[in-house]
Scaffold this active site. Structure first.
Site, mmCIF file in Angstrom:
data_model
loop_
_atom_site.group_PDB
_atom_site.id
_atom_site.type_symbol
_atom_site.label_atom_id
_atom_site.label_comp_id
_atom_site.label_asym_id
_atom_site.label_seq_id
_atom_site.Cartn_x
_atom_site.Cartn_y
_atom_site.Cartn_z
ATOM 1 N N LYS A 149 38.245 46.554 32.932
ATOM 2 C CA LYS A 149 38.528 46.417 31.499
ATOM 3 C C LYS A 149 39.772 47.172 31.042
ATOM 4 C CE LYS A 149 35.061 49.938 30.252
ATOM 5 N NZ LYS A 149 35.906 50.965 29.632
ATOM 6 N N GLY B 182 37.997 51.650 43.847
ATOM 7 C CA GLY B 182 38.115 50.195 43.792
ATOM 8 C C GLY B 182 39.502 49.724 44.174
ATOM 9 N N LYS C 221 22.318 54.822 39.092
ATOM 10 C CA LYS C 221 22.931 54.612 40.416
ATOM 11 C C LYS C 221 21.907 54.042 41.390
ATOM 12 C CE LYS C 221 26.520 55.148 41.683
ATOM 13 N NZ LYS C 221 27.708 54.243 41.609
ATOM 14 N N SER D 116 40.982 48.853 38.934
ATOM 15 C CA SER D 116 42.279 49.228 38.367
ATOM 16 C C SER D 116 42.752 50.596 38.853
ATOM 17 C CB SER D 116 42.221 49.207 36.833
ATOM 18 O OG SER D 116 41.230 50.097 36.355
ATOM 19 N N GLY E 38 35.980 47.247 38.614
ATOM 20 C CA GLY E 38 36.542 48.589 38.482
ATOM 21 C C GLY E 38 37.673 48.857 39.463
ATOM 22 N N TYR F 278 21.589 59.339 35.038
ATOM 23 C CA TYR F 278 22.628 58.902 35.977
ATOM 24 C C TYR F 278 22.016 58.482 37.312
ATOM 25 C CZ TYR F 278 26.509 59.115 39.289
ATOM 26 O OH TYR F 278 27.415 58.816 40.286
#
Length: 386
Positions: A42, A23, A172, A19, A17, A168
């Site tokens: 992705k 990250g 996590k 991009s 992640g 969620y």
């Protein structure tokens, strides 16, 4: 801000992640040392609301002084993970650090979370972290640095953090449980730790969740990048830790945190999974204490007394308008501790907006937990700035 030391020069960092957002910020911090960065994400084409691709991130990493290898990776696909790891080893000769940053979020309650969304969060957050770690571990074992860092929270079993977004939280916490297990399994070989922000971090995704108005109540991604850099400098013996960004930076001598704020001096929103006063650096030894399960009262909350919180909501209500509602389009729920505490809401979706005591009629988009003092301070300053 934390200065670079050059320690990561020539090291290879595999980041999922990467991009955009956190990250990418970690990648750029490492690149300034001359690190090799594998961008495993992705995104090959920019999203209308979430700019950045693996290719634009690669260009920024090169410009910062590092080497980059963009790899198309959906962490739900084990073969794509394995292919990217093989390419990284072929190009750079090994892997020294893995950052499990890729994550999916949906702040929805049990009945309103579609199975497809549950699967997405479980497969990206928990399963993706597990599989990427599994693929990198054989190479990490050969590294002198050898770190795995998961962007996941301390394991806090306060029911508050499960109440509004159970799926969620489970997803996590699955990432955090990977830290717990792998730190013990690979003790002496690989340092495995978790990093979590004390306050909300501003990213494009945060704007989508809470509206653009939330920006000035956040910190920049730089604070996470600096905290991660601190962890990477630690020896392999530094393992099994659940680290809060601000606290590790304080240990490094950082005193001025205004440099990390989007709007210095403005009240900040505490991040999820942290109670009002979290421990400085949370560590869970394999034979140590399990987080205390706080007893949830079954009695109805007391009727709020007339006080600062009620007065603040009255002022907020008087300042609402259709323009504010149109610009924000979010429902906020506040879990306040202290005098005049309890559950309050601010509805900026319904026509004209609404505020009140108790839970909102529609599902909250954002749930915030803080003291009444912090709440009053936050809104008092917000109203003055507006």
């Amino acid at each position: 801000m934390l200065p670079n030391t050059g320690k990561l020069s020539g090291c290879t960092i595999f980041i999922t992640g990467a991009s955009r957002g956190i990250g990418k910020a970690i990648a750029l911090k490492a690149a300034k040392d001359g690190a090799n960065v594998v961008i495993a994400a992705k995104t090959t084409q920019a999203h209308p609301k979430l700019p950045g691709t693996i290719y634009t991130a690669a260009e920024e990493i090169k410009a910062a002084g590092g080497k980059a290898l963009p790899c198309v990776v959906d962490v739900r696909d084990e073969q794509q993970i394995n292919n990217a790891v093989e390419k990284a080893v072929e190009k750079f000769g090994g892997i020294d650090i893995l950052v499990n940053n890729a994550s999916a979020i949906s702040l929805t309650n049990t009945l309103e979370t579609p199975t497809k969304r549950v699967d997405l969060m479980m497969n990206v957050n928990t399963r993706g972290t597990y599989l990427t770690s599994k693929a990198c571990i054989p190479y990490l074992k050969n590294s002198k640095i050898a770190h795995i860092l998961n962007l996941s929270p301390p394991l806090n079993l306060n029911p508050l953090w499960f109440k509004q977004h159970c799926a969620y939280t489970i997803a996590k916490y699955g990432m955090s449980m990977c830290v717990l297990g792998m730190a013990e399994e690979f003790k002496g070989e690989i340092a495995v730790n978790a990093l979590w922000p004390k306050t909300t971090i501003h990213t494009a995704a945060m704007d989508m969740l809470g509206g653009s108005g939330i920006k000035r109540q956040c910190r920049k991604v730089d604070i996470i990048a600096d905290a991660a850099y601190c962890i990477f400098k630690k020896p392999k013996s530094f393992t099994g830790n659940f680290i809060i960004d601000e606290n590790i930076l304080k240990e490094e001598g950082i005193k001025n945190f205004d440099v990390y704020a989007i709007a210095p001096g403005h009240p900040l929103i505490p991040d999820f999974f942290l109670d009002e006063q979290p421990d400085t650096t949370k560590k869970m030894e394999s034979h140590g204490a399990i987080p205390e399960l706080k007893e949830e009262t079954l009695q109805p909350p007391p009727k709020p007394r007339s006080g600062a919180v009620e007065e603040t909501f009255r002022i907020v209500k008087d300042s609402l308008s259709d323009d504010v509602v149109k610009a924000t389009q979010a429902v906020y729920q506040f879990e306040l501790s202290g005098e005049d505490g309890g559950t309050w809401f601010l509805d900026l979706k319904s026509k004209g907006g609404n505020v009140g005591y108790g839970e909102p009629s529609d599902r909250a988009d954002v749930v915030m937990s803080m003291s009444t003092d912090d709440f009053v301070k936050m809104f008092s300053e917000s109203l003055c700035v507006s």
